[in-house]
Scaffold this motif. Structure first.
Motif, mmCIF file in Angstrom:
data_model
loop_
_atom_site.group_PDB
_atom_site.id
_atom_site.type_symbol
_atom_site.label_atom_id
_atom_site.label_comp_id
_atom_site.label_asym_id
_atom_site.label_seq_id
_atom_site.Cartn_x
_atom_site.Cartn_y
_atom_site.Cartn_z
ATOM 1 N N GLY A 4 -35.394 -10.122 -24.869
ATOM 2 C CA GLY A 4 -35.865 -11.471 -25.413
ATOM 3 C C GLY A 4 -36.935 -11.193 -24.280
ATOM 4 O O GLY A 4 -37.919 -12.110 -23.617
ATOM 5 N N PHE A 5 -36.407 -10.359 -22.962
ATOM 6 C CA PHE A 5 -37.649 -10.612 -21.315
ATOM 7 C C PHE A 5 -37.382 -9.400 -20.946
ATOM 8 O O PHE A 5 -36.091 -9.020 -20.923
ATOM 9 C CB PHE A 5 -36.048 -11.550 -20.576
ATOM 10 C CG PHE A 5 -36.385 -11.784 -19.480
ATOM 11 C CD1 PHE A 5 -36.614 -10.743 -18.358
ATOM 12 C CD2 PHE A 5 -37.276 -13.409 -18.830
ATOM 13 C CE1 PHE A 5 -36.731 -10.894 -16.485
ATOM 14 C CE2 PHE A 5 -37.945 -13.270 -17.139
ATOM 15 C CZ PHE A 5 -37.685 -12.360 -16.613
ATOM 16 N N ILE A 28 -27.131 -0.917 -19.661
ATOM 17 C CA ILE A 28 -26.166 -1.673 -20.102
ATOM 18 C C ILE A 28 -26.504 -2.371 -20.789
ATOM 19 O O ILE A 28 -27.260 -2.779 -21.592
ATOM 20 C CB ILE A 28 -25.526 -2.696 -19.121
ATOM 21 C CG1 ILE A 28 -25.441 -2.813 -17.874
ATOM 22 C CG2 ILE A 28 -24.319 -3.103 -19.788
ATOM 23 C CD1 ILE A 28 -25.197 -3.757 -17.099
ATOM 24 N N ASP A 29 -25.530 -1.711 -22.156
ATOM 25 C CA ASP A 29 -25.595 -1.683 -24.033
ATOM 26 C C ASP A 29 -24.786 -3.331 -24.129
ATOM 27 O O ASP A 29 -26.130 -3.986 -24.554
ATOM 28 C CB ASP A 29 -25.558 -0.744 -24.347
ATOM 29 C CG ASP A 29 -26.148 0.689 -25.132
ATOM 30 O OD1 ASP A 29 -26.224 1.267 -25.296
ATOM 31 O OD2 ASP A 29 -27.314 0.049 -24.591
ATOM 32 N N SER A 84 -27.066 -7.039 -22.300
ATOM 33 C CA SER A 84 -28.234 -6.193 -22.769
ATOM 34 C C SER A 84 -28.413 -6.056 -20.985
ATOM 35 O O SER A 84 -29.819 -7.594 -20.708
ATOM 36 C CB SER A 84 -28.660 -5.289 -23.522
ATOM 37 O OG SER A 84 -29.778 -6.814 -23.959
ATOM 38 N N TYR A 85 -28.853 -5.010 -20.581
ATOM 39 C CA TYR A 85 -30.013 -4.944 -19.353
ATOM 40 C C TYR A 85 -30.227 -3.262 -18.829
ATOM 41 O O TYR A 85 -29.352 -1.999 -19.661
ATOM 42 C CB TYR A 85 -28.774 -5.083 -18.757
ATOM 43 C CG TYR A 85 -29.448 -5.748 -17.167
ATOM 44 C CD1 TYR A 85 -29.593 -4.217 -15.955
ATOM 45 C CD2 TYR A 85 -30.327 -6.471 -16.651
ATOM 46 C CE1 TYR A 85 -29.598 -3.846 -15.144
ATOM 47 C CE2 TYR A 85 -30.770 -6.408 -15.327
ATOM 48 C CZ TYR A 85 -30.989 -4.826 -13.813
ATOM 49 O OH TYR A 85 -31.092 -5.295 -13.260
ATOM 50 N N ARG A 100 -28.014 -10.723 -25.696
ATOM 51 C CA ARG A 100 -27.387 -10.605 -26.893
ATOM 52 C C ARG A 100 -27.028 -8.364 -27.081
ATOM 53 O O ARG A 100 -27.977 -8.677 -26.103
ATOM 54 C CB ARG A 100 -28.439 -10.250 -28.507
ATOM 55 C CG ARG A 100 -28.285 -11.785 -28.619
ATOM 56 C CD ARG A 100 -29.754 -11.914 -29.756
ATOM 57 N NE ARG A 100 -31.003 -11.439 -29.001
ATOM 58 C CZ ARG A 100 -31.788 -11.029 -29.516
ATOM 59 N NH1 ARG A 100 -31.979 -12.011 -31.081
ATOM 60 N NH2 ARG A 100 -33.212 -11.149 -29.241
ATOM 61 N N PRO A 101 -26.610 -8.003 -27.500
ATOM 62 C CA PRO A 101 -26.475 -6.675 -27.366
ATOM 63 C C PRO A 101 -27.654 -5.991 -27.295
ATOM 64 O O PRO A 101 -28.629 -6.130 -28.461
ATOM 65 C CB PRO A 101 -25.261 -6.157 -27.758
ATOM 66 C CG PRO A 101 -24.380 -7.110 -28.305
ATOM 67 C CD PRO A 101 -25.463 -8.392 -28.454
ATOM 68 N N ALA A 102 -27.798 -4.829 -27.110
ATOM 69 C CA ALA A 102 -29.436 -3.845 -27.085
ATOM 70 C C ALA A 102 -29.254 -1.881 -26.793
ATOM 71 O O ALA A 102 -28.401 -2.475 -26.669
ATOM 72 C CB ALA A 102 -30.345 -4.085 -26.601
ATOM 73 N N GLN A 103 -29.481 -1.921 -28.158
ATOM 74 C CA GLN A 103 -29.375 -0.068 -27.585
ATOM 75 C C GLN A 103 -30.137 0.256 -26.482
ATOM 76 O O GLN A 103 -30.834 0.788 -27.159
ATOM 77 C CB GLN A 103 -29.293 0.507 -29.057
ATOM 78 C CG GLN A 103 -28.140 0.641 -30.033
ATOM 79 C CD GLN A 103 -26.904 0.582 -28.907
ATOM 80 O OE1 GLN A 103 -26.855 1.893 -28.770
ATOM 81 N NE2 GLN A 103 -25.275 -0.375 -29.503
#
Length: 407
Positions: A47-48, A97-98, A119-120, A142-145
């Motif tokens: 989102g950012f 980072i997932d 997530s980052y 939220r987590p993301a791959q």
């Protein structure tokens, strides 16, 4: 996310208000950055996304795409020690980072907990001379791959493109400040633009590949629309690169290269150029009257380049409420190609300078190009043994007419 002042020589990063404002403005002048940040959010689901200037002492947002109300705007700052960008800067490596809450390295790190993120990803933006400008990063609660190789490769390509664009601006600023005469300015420009064109090809091709990937997502109209916009940006950037390389070849003595041949589909090629501009500017009324049959002896690619540049000029400076009219015909062994638009006429004093390289009118909008398009048009027409003229008045509008012998 680091910062180095606007210079292509190795220097220490500084955190004066002037230096920070200059770097924020430099990112703001790169027209592709907003599209890149949108692509990142759409492609990763985060989102950012931001381009940040980072030094040992400061973290400053230069450009932002914020769909989660994180609250930062360009010029906004975070305490650098609370961010992971400082670690990325120290290691000169991406931090990815997932899912922070289960990550073996970052599960108890203060940054994810402080900013409530799972997530980052943060990738360094580093100049070719080793100076660290900052980071291209994205976050989400939220987590993301984001650790997938294709995602990291996309971030790396975008960060490389931003670094190259910053270097371009740095070189031009330093050149214009340092030189005392027009001749000296021209010599330095001609030395760097040939290298610049080649340096931008690889990152630009990566952006084009990302656009193609988005265009294939037919089930997601927003991504397709974004891919179309990004593809148009890459075409425009590619055209600018072509212009500067042509300029370098002409000024460095190689001349305008032509491949004269019997072209059987010149009319179709010209219509393709017009259609591309129509797609990029659907609100404009662009009309064409193409009357070319049989073969035409010319360099068709160069003639398309002339039309593309003339149309770009009409789009940039013409009235959006009046039509742009393209006419092309062959009579008595001569190709006559014209582009006409309405709007404010060109001042008489500017008419004599309009085909000079790097010249742009005082009222030109920022980001409107390098001022090489009309110069390249004139050189291509002259290389064909033809002429390029312009007329402009309030009653009849502005019309560029190229006449080239093609028999």
């Amino acid at each position: 996310m680091t910062t180095s002042p606007a210079s292509s020589a190795p220097v220490a990063a500084v955190d004066t208000d002037e230096a920070i404002a200059r770097d924020v403005a430099a990112i703001g002048r790169i027209s592709a950055v907003p599209s890149l940040l949108k692509v990142i959010c759409q492609h990763t689901g985060m989102g950012f996304a931001a381009v940040a200037r980072v030094t040992d002492g400061t973290w400053t947002a230069c450009a932002v795409e914020d769909n989660i109300q994180f609250g930062l705007k360009p010029g906004g700052q975070l305490e650098v020690r609370t961010t992971l960008c400082s670690e990325s800067r120290a290691a000169r490596q991406p931090v990815v980072i997932d899912k922070a809450s289960t990550d073996p390295v970052y599960f108890d790190h203060h940054t994810p907990r402080l900013y409530n993120i799972e997530s980052y990803i943060s990738v360094p933006i580093i100049h070719t001379n080793g100076d660290y400008f900052g980071n291209l990063c994205a976050i989400d609660p939220r987590p993301a791959q984001v650790s997938e190789p294709r995602v990291v490769a996309m971030f790396t390509a975008f960060a490389d493109l931003i670094a190259r664009q910053l270097e371009t601006e740095d070189r031009q600023e330093r050149t214009e400040t340092a030189l005392q005469s027009a001749q000296a300015t021209a010599e330095l420009r001609e030395q760097f633009i040939a290298v610049l064109g080649h340096d931008l090809r690889n990152p630009l091709s990566s952006v084009g590949a990302a656009a193609e990937l988005l265009l294939r997502r037919q089930a997601e109209p927003d991504l397709v629309k974004l891919g179309t916009r990004l593809k148009a940006s890459t075409r425009r950037m590619s055209a600018l690169i072509d212009d500067v390389l042509d300029f370098a070849r002409v000024r460095l003595g190689s001349g305008m290269g032509l491949e004269i041949r019997e072209a059987a589909s010149l009319a179709s090629g010209l219509k393709d150029v017009i259609d591309e501009v129509r797609v990029a500017h659907p609100a404009l009324d662009i009309r064409d009257e193409i009357s070319i049959s049989g073969t035409v002896r010319c360099d068709p690619g160069r003639i398309q380049q002339v039309l593309s540049n003339l149309l770009g000029n009409a789009v940039a400076h013409g009235s959006p409420n009046q039509p742009i009219v393209v006419r092309a015909e062959v009579r008595n062994g001569q190709l006559e190609l014209s582009v006409a638009n309405g709007g404010e006429p060109i001042p008489p004093g500017d008419i004599t300078r309009i085909f000079q390289p790097y010249w742009r009118p005082e009222n030109s909008k920022p980001g409107g190009g390098l001022g090489l398009g009309l110069y390249i048009c004139a050189e291509i027409v002259a290389a064909h043994g033809g002429t390029l003229e312009v007329t402009s008045c309030a009653e009849d509008g502005t019309c560029f007419v190229a006449k080239l012998p093609v028999a």
